[in-house]
Design an enzyme around this catalytic site. Structure first.
Site, short mmCIF file in Angstrom:
data_model
loop_
_atom_site.label_atom_id
_atom_site.label_comp_id
_atom_site.label_asym_id
_atom_site.label_seq_id
_atom_site.Cartn_x
_atom_site.Cartn_y
_atom_site.Cartn_z
N GLY A 38 0.79 -0.88 0.15
CA GLY A 38 0.55 0.17 -0.24
C GLY A 38 0.69 1.22 0.08
N CYS A 39 0.19 2.23 -0.31
CA CYS A 39 1.23 4.09 -0.61
C CYS A 39 1.49 4.12 1.10
CB CYS A 39 0.18 4.78 -1.30
SG CYS A 39 -1.68 4.88 -0.93
N TYR A 40 0.59 4.88 1.84
CA TYR A 40 1.12 4.52 3.10
C TYR A 40 1.58 3.54 3.69
CZ TYR A 40 -2.43 8.07 4.14
OH TYR A 40 -3.77 9.24 4.51
#
Length: 313
Positions: free
Chosen positions: A132-134
């Site tokens: 995921g990005c986070y």
């Protein structure tokens, strides 16, 4: 030439994937699936696309029957399984890169964050879960010092509203976001569990969405079991990332603008309290690039034995 299919192409990440793949001379995008844009030229979404490439409405069996060497799944969480099943039944040797969270907790899939968990393990992989990005930004903050932690790593994250996707919601409603900062998923966020699993250390994470379109900043608060000076802290990150092409280290505090529209991440700030037991590290990156499309192409290239950075940097 590696032939690549893209499922879920109309989203923000799909646009970036089309652009990156179009810049490579060793990968060729052979189909792009989108029911909403079926019949339209892919170049309407991403100008870099070939003029003859059209969006198609394709189900799982249609995707599997096309026989592409690799398929990138850029679908919302919970929608990948039918495509995976169809491809495994008809063409099990196809390289699959899934950008959703569906397989990030599955040990039979390779978790693809090359700078942290190695490139060798991706070579020849056919089932790759994209972080995921986070989770990418958070792990970049914590990984070099995870063995020093005295307790949970506390992460505060802010993302542009492109992270909420294209399906209308309050988190991508520009009027609701105007002059606003919107906290959500206060406990149990998917990326919190993802980071905890892969770091092997407890992570407490609270995400927020802001009124800009793209970019992420994660601020990591880290408490150590033994003293760690600023020089020691910075040295840990230099040793971990000094040779990494897509990670830039910064003495100044990274901001949203430092990560926007760049293929990598900026990590820095290096703030340590006077007792040397507590530190803060910040990471900025583009949620659509290193947080999604760039990382997917890195992972695909490494799996196929191709140049990791072509079309990216």
């Amino acid at each position: 030439m590696l032939t690549v299919g893209l499922v879920g192409a109309r989203g923000h990440t799909g646009k970036e994937l089309v652009a990156i793949l179009s810049r490579r001379d060793d990968m060729r995008l052979v189909f792009a699936s989108s029911r909403a844009m079926a019949g339209e030229p892919v170049s309407n979404l991403a100008a870099q696309a070939r003029g003859d490439l059209m969006f198609e409405a394709m189900g799982p069996e249609d995707i599997a029957a096309r026989g592409a060497d690799a398929v990138i799944l850029a679908l919302p969480n919970g929608e990948a399984a039918p495509y995976v099943a169809a491809i495994e039944a008809a063409a099990p040797g196809t390289i699959l890169v899934d950008l959703s969270a569906d397989y990030r907790f599955d040990d039979s899939w390779t978790y693809g964050l090359p700078e942290l968990y190695g490139r060798e393990r991706l070579k020849g992989a056919t089932r790759i879960s994209n972080p995921g990005c986070y989770a990418t930004a958070g792990q970049l903050c914590v990984h070099p010092v995870r063995d020093l932690l005295a307790g949970p790593a506390h992460l505060f994250g802010v993302s542009g509203y492109s992270g909420a996707g294209t399906t209308p919601s309050r988190k991508n409603d520009v009027e609701a976001l105007k002059d606003n900062l919107m906290p959500y998923s206060l406990t149990g966020h998917m990326h919190e569990r993802e980071m905890t699993r892969h770091l092997g250390r407890t992570v407490c994470f609270t995400p927020h969405v802001a009124p800009f379109f793209r970019g992420i900043v994660v601020t990591a608060q880290l408490k150590f079991s033994s003293q760690c000076s600023r020089e020691m802290l910075k040295g840990r990150f230099e040793k971990a990332y000094g040779g990494q092409r897509l990670i830039r280290l910064s003495d100044t505090i990274p901001e949203i603008r430092d990560g926007q529209n760049t293929p990598g991440a900026v990590v820095g700030g290096w703030s340590v309290d006077k007792n040397d037991f507590y530190a803060v590290v910040v990471c900025a990156l583009d949620n659509l690039l290193k947080g999604a499309a760039v990382q997917a192409v890195q992972n695909l290239a490494l799996a196929a034995g191709l140049d990791e950075f072509s079309g990216i940097a």
